[in-house]
Design an enzyme around this catalytic site. Structure first.
Site, PDB file in Angstrom:
ATOM      1  CG  ASP A  21       1.766 -39.894  20.503  1.00 38.53           C
ATOM      2  OD1 ASP A  21       2.850 -39.262  20.456  1.00 38.53           O
ATOM      3  OD2 ASP A  21       1.697 -41.124  20.377  1.00 38.53           O
ATOM      4  CD  GLU A  37      -0.568 -41.406  24.848  1.00 32.98           C
ATOM      5  OE1 GLU A  37       0.455 -42.102  24.756  1.00 32.98           O
ATOM      6  OE2 GLU A  37      -1.630 -41.831  25.338  1.00 32.98           O
TER       7      GLU A  37
END
Length: 434
Positions: A306, A349
């Site tokens: 991420d 994300e």
């Protein structure tokens, strides 16, 4: 005339009067010498025409012409023209519709010694029935041509009896190729030659399809034209007295449906922002690949990563900038990875990559190259350069991992370790066992 001759004439007249058709007999001078009542009734000749003596052909023609039997024109000219035709003593067969609508079939044959015998038959009912059949056929054809799909009706002899323009267009048949009574095998062969059935021996393709059509078996198939349009063909038997005695074949252009289904499939499996697989589609794909890898004894590696401090990107530059970062990260993955590898956005994300059958140590190399590439690039948004980094965790399929959840759990634990120990780094959990 002797009594014997008179008896013969009476017998002949009796025979003529009991015939179902009108009969007239003309001598070589084209004078009427014998007739029956049906002749007078069918042609509507009045009694006064026969009172003084039997009329000759010219008298009959002129009478008809004057009452409009032959249409507009000079009656005497029409009568003379008819007489001239009769003098040629040629056999004839034609139909004439009388003004009141009766349709007569007129069949005349010259006699060896001169003269004519002519038979008049009322074919009004037959012609009306035939006209009704023609109207029905025309109506049916109009209905077929108005349908939004192609149609072909196959009879018991495996020949085409009805078809429509839509079917001709769907298969690009040459003009006039489809016609009444064409063997369906010829139609199927033409389709095979066009390439719609795909590569292969044409006669084998024809034989396979005729095995279904020839036995009037219900069937359904989808195929792709050489130009990419999709077609669907459905065959349904025509049942008469409980037996299949024909086939209705429907053809449909399903190009839009295929595109629509493809779009729905993309919407159901694709992350709208990045174009990557969404969480559900990615996990289903990983589960399939784990089963294949276990069966074939092949390796798999899962990378989870991420964006570091992604909340700061959104807070400092705004959510549109954060979206652009995620899109660029997805594009970077597609550029660096092989076509067979899977990439998905699991949420927010967080991303994941499944490396299909990676070489030994390659998972770590791919993860490091991805980390370096992201760190080195500046993402431009609204005239500002945004720098980001990613943290990655790697887990490989091994004896201790039997499911998607276990593989993800191990990779996620490594990702947590990478973030906890400083971010912008790769943490790798090697495979356990073989």
């Amino acid at each position: 005339m002797s009594p014997k001759d008179e008896d013969g004439v009476k017998l002949l007249q009796t025979i003529l009067d009991n015939l179902p058709s009108g009969v007239s007999l003309l001598d070589k001078d084209l004078r009427l010498v014998a007739w029956n009542e049906e002749f007078r009734r069918l042609l509507g000749f009045p009694d006064e025409l026969f009172e003084s003596s039997a009329p000759d052909l010219y008298d009959l023609l002129l009478f008809n012409a004057r009452r409009g039997e032959y249409g507009p024109g000079d009656p005497e000219a029409q009568a003379r023209a008819g007489l001239e035709r009769a003098r040629r003593m040629e056999p004839h067969l034609f139909e004439r519709t009388r003004p009141e609508g009766t349709v007569l079939e007129v069949r005349g044959r010259p006699l060896p010694g001169g003269g004519f015998v002519t038979i008049y038959s009322d074919v009004t009912v037959r012609r009306r029935a035939e006209e009704e059949v023609r109207r029905t056929a025309s109506f049916l054809q109009a209905v077929l041509d108005s349908l939004p799909f192609g149609t072909m009706v196959v009879d018991s002899d495996i020949r085409c009896t009805y078809w429509n323009r839509q079917g001709e267009a769907l298969f690009d048949f040459p003009p006039g190729f489809i016609h009444q009574g064409i063997p369906v095998e010829e139609v199927v062969r033409q389709v095979a030659r066009s390439g719609i059935y795909g590569p292969g021996d044409i006669e084998e393709q024809v034989a396979a399809r005729m095995a279904q059509i020839g036995r009037f078996l219900p069937h359904s198939a989808e195929m792709t034209r050489p130009d990419g349009r999709g077609l669907r063909v459905i065959g349904s038997p025509v049942m008469l007295d409980g037996r299949a005695q024909g086939l209705i074949i429907l053809q449909e252009d399903i190009t839009e449906r295929i595109h629509h289904e493809s779009m729905l499939q993309r919407l159901a499996t694709t992350d709208a922002l990045t174009g990557l697989l969404n969480r559900r589609a990615f996990l289903e794909a990983v589960e399939r690949e784990i089963g294949r890898a276990r069966r074939d004894g092949l390796p798999l590696a899962l990378l989870m990563f991420d964006v570091d401090h992604f909340k700061r990107v959104n807070d400092r530059h705004g959510h549109p900038a954060g979206d652009e970062v995620l899109r660029r990260l997805a594009a970077t993955c597609r550029d660096l990875l092989r076509d067979e590898d899977l990439v998905g956005r699991l949420g927010g994300e967080e991303f994941a990559v499944l490396l299909i059958h990676p070489h030994p140590q390659s998972a770590a190399l791919v993860a490091e190259r991805l980390r370096e590439t992201v760190q080195a690039q500046a993402i431009d948004h609204a005239g500002r350069a945004i720098a980001v980094t990613v943290s990655l965790g790697i887990a490989e399929l091994g004896e201790g991992i039997d499911s998607v959840d276990q593989l993800i759990s191990r990779a996620d634990a490594c990702l947590y370790t990478a973030k906890r120990t400083g971010r912008n780094r790769v943490c790798h959990a090697p495979a356990q066992g073989g």
